[in-house]
Design a protein around this motif. Structure first.
Motif, short mmCIF file in Angstrom:
data_model
loop_
_atom_site.label_atom_id
_atom_site.label_comp_id
_atom_site.label_asym_id
_atom_site.label_seq_id
_atom_site.Cartn_x
_atom_site.Cartn_y
_atom_site.Cartn_z
N THR A 41 0.65 -1.53 -0.46
CA THR A 41 0.03 -0.26 0.02
C THR A 41 0.77 1.51 0.29
N LYS A 42 1.98 0.70 0.79
CA LYS A 42 2.42 2.54 0.98
C LYS A 42 3.59 2.16 -0.42
N ALA A 43 3.60 1.89 -1.11
CA ALA A 43 4.11 2.62 -2.75
C ALA A 43 3.66 2.70 -3.64
N ALA A 44 2.26 1.85 -3.08
CA ALA A 44 1.49 1.91 -4.75
C ALA A 44 0.38 3.27 -4.72
N CYS A 45 1.20 3.97 -2.86
CA CYS A 45 0.47 5.69 -2.72
C CYS A 45 1.87 6.51 -3.09
N GLU A 46 2.45 6.39 -2.87
CA GLU A 46 3.82 6.92 -3.52
C GLU A 46 3.82 7.48 -4.66
N TYR A 47 3.85 5.63 -5.37
CA TYR A 47 3.82 5.66 -7.34
C TYR A 47 3.29 6.78 -7.30
N LEU A 48 1.87 6.39 -7.28
CA LEU A 48 0.39 7.39 -7.74
C LEU A 48 0.36 8.99 -6.79
N GLY A 49 1.14 9.25 -5.90
CA GLY A 49 1.31 10.56 -5.60
C GLY A 49 -0.18 10.09 -4.76
N PHE A 50 -0.10 9.71 -3.96
CA PHE A 50 -1.91 10.07 -3.37
C PHE A 50 -1.49 9.87 -1.88
N PRO A 51 -1.60 10.39 -0.74
CA PRO A 51 -1.15 10.58 0.25
C PRO A 51 -2.28 9.47 1.20
N ARG A 52 -1.32 8.10 2.15
CA ARG A 52 -1.45 7.25 2.06
C ARG A 52 -3.69 7.08 2.97
N ALA A 53 -2.86 8.12 4.24
CA ALA A 53 -4.18 8.33 5.37
C ALA A 53 -5.60 8.59 4.35
N SER A 54 -5.76 9.75 3.24
CA SER A 54 -7.14 9.50 2.32
C SER A 54 -7.26 8.14 1.75
N TYR A 55 -6.53 7.28 1.51
CA TYR A 55 -6.46 6.11 0.60
C TYR A 55 -7.26 5.13 2.08
N TYR A 56 -6.60 5.28 3.49
CA TYR A 56 -7.79 4.56 3.87
C TYR A 56 -9.03 5.28 4.19
N GLN A 57 -9.23 6.21 4.44
CA GLN A 57 -10.25 7.12 5.06
C GLN A 57 -10.89 6.84 4.04
N ASN A 58 -10.71 6.84 2.44
CA ASN A 58 -12.32 5.97 1.88
C ASN A 58 -11.99 4.97 2.00
N THR A 59 -11.28 4.25 1.91
CA THR A 59 -11.77 2.57 1.92
C THR A 59 -12.25 1.80 2.53
N HIS A 60 -11.69 2.21 3.68
CA HIS A 60 -12.34 2.19 5.36
C HIS A 60 -13.24 2.92 5.86
N ASN A 61 -13.83 3.38 5.29
CA ASN A 61 -15.73 4.72 4.73
C ASN A 61 -15.21 5.28 7.09
N TYR A 62 -14.28 5.86 7.16
CA TYR A 62 -13.86 6.92 8.44
C TYR A 62 -14.83 7.00 8.55
N LYS A 63 -15.66 7.79 9.27
CA LYS A 63 -15.98 9.30 10.30
C LYS A 63 -15.09 10.09 10.64
#
Length: 108
Positions: free
Chosen positions: A15-37
């Motif tokens: 996940t870390k390498a994928a987010c870095e490669y695409l330039g997407f913040p890891r925290a945002s990825y986790y928030q979007n995929t795990h439905n954090y409120k």
């Protein structure tokens, strides 16, 4: 769209390498995929224990707006009133105390 790309890449590179490669913040990825409120602050504003009552606040504003003090900064008003209060508490009305009372104080 980016999260799907990360989902595809994360199995191969993590996940870390994928987010870095695409330039997407890891925290945002986790928030979007795990439905954090996000937590909302539902508590009432805290009342400070030393807050002035409306009556006290009104009395202070009245003194500060008086003719004598209207053109002075608050530090000078405080100094003038403190000096006057100390003088009045050494008056013959009562014995001097360590802390001053407001009973014998007249700002004018």
């Amino acid at each position: 769209m980016i999260t799907e790309s990360i989902d595809e890449l994360k199995d191969e590179v993590g996940t870390k390498a994928a987010c870095e490669y695409l330039g997407f913040p890891r925290a945002s990825y986790y928030q979007n995929t795990h439905n954090y409120k996000r937590k909302q602050n539902l508590s009432l504003p805290k009342v400070q224990p030393r807050t002035l009552s409306e009556r006290e606040r009104g009395a202070i504003i009245e003194v500060c707006d008086s003719e004598r003090f209207c053109d002075l900064p608050s530090a000078e008003i405080y100094a003038a009133l403190l000096g006057a209060m100390q003088e009045s508490c050494v008056s013959p009305k009562h014995e001097p105390r360590e802390t001053c009372c407001f009973e014998c104080f007249d700002p004018d």
